[in-house]
Design an enzyme around this catalytic site. Sequence first.
Site: not given
Length: 195
Positions: A43, A65, A69, A79, A154
Site C-alpha cells: 500500500k 488490490y 488505485y 478520513d 483486506y
Amino acid sequence: MANIDQAPSRSMPNLLHVLPAFADEAGLRLNTIVELNSMTINKYELINETGHLKLDRVGFSSLAYPFAYGCIPRTWDEDGDPLDIEIVGVTEPLVPGSICEARIIGIMTFDDGGEVDDKVIAVLADDKRMDHITSYEQLGEHWRNETSYYWEHYKDLKKPGSCRVNGFFGVEEAVRIIRQCEQRYRDSIEPRLVN
C-alpha cells in the site's frame, strides 16, 4: 492532459495542491495521481506535504488490490486524506507517482473502521477499450461482489470486521461527493498551504 499553468521552478510543485480535481468536468475526466497497480499487497500513499509516494504498509493478508488505485488532487475526504479512486480495467500497469486522466463511472461508499473513506470508480479516459463503459453497473455483479469482498476483508488479519461497503452509486452521486471533497479541501487544507 494535466499541464501545469506555472513557470518552471527549481523546486518541484506538489501536484496534489496544484492540479484541479477535474481535468474536463463535462467529460467526467478527473486528474488522478497513481499510487499503486493491481495485483500488489503493498500500500503506497501520497505524502500530502511533499507529493512523494511512501510505502505505507505491506498488507496483512494475501489479498491483492484488484484494480489500480490513486487519489484525486485538491480533494479531502472525511478520513483526512485526498479522495480515493479505483481505476478498473487497466490492461498495462501504470507508473506509480504518474498522473492520468480517469473517467468517472460511479462511486463506492465505504466505512473504514468508523471513518468515511469513499472510493470513486473510474476507467482510464484515454483507453479506447473502455469507451463503452459509462456506469459501474456495466462491470457486472461479479465485479461488485469481488470489489466488496476485497474492501470488507483486506484488514481481517489486523482488525476483523472493521470495514464495510455501504453501497455502489452512479456518476451523479460520485460528482456530488467529489464536490463535497473539493469544498472540504478549500475549507481545511488550502488555508494552510504555504507559498
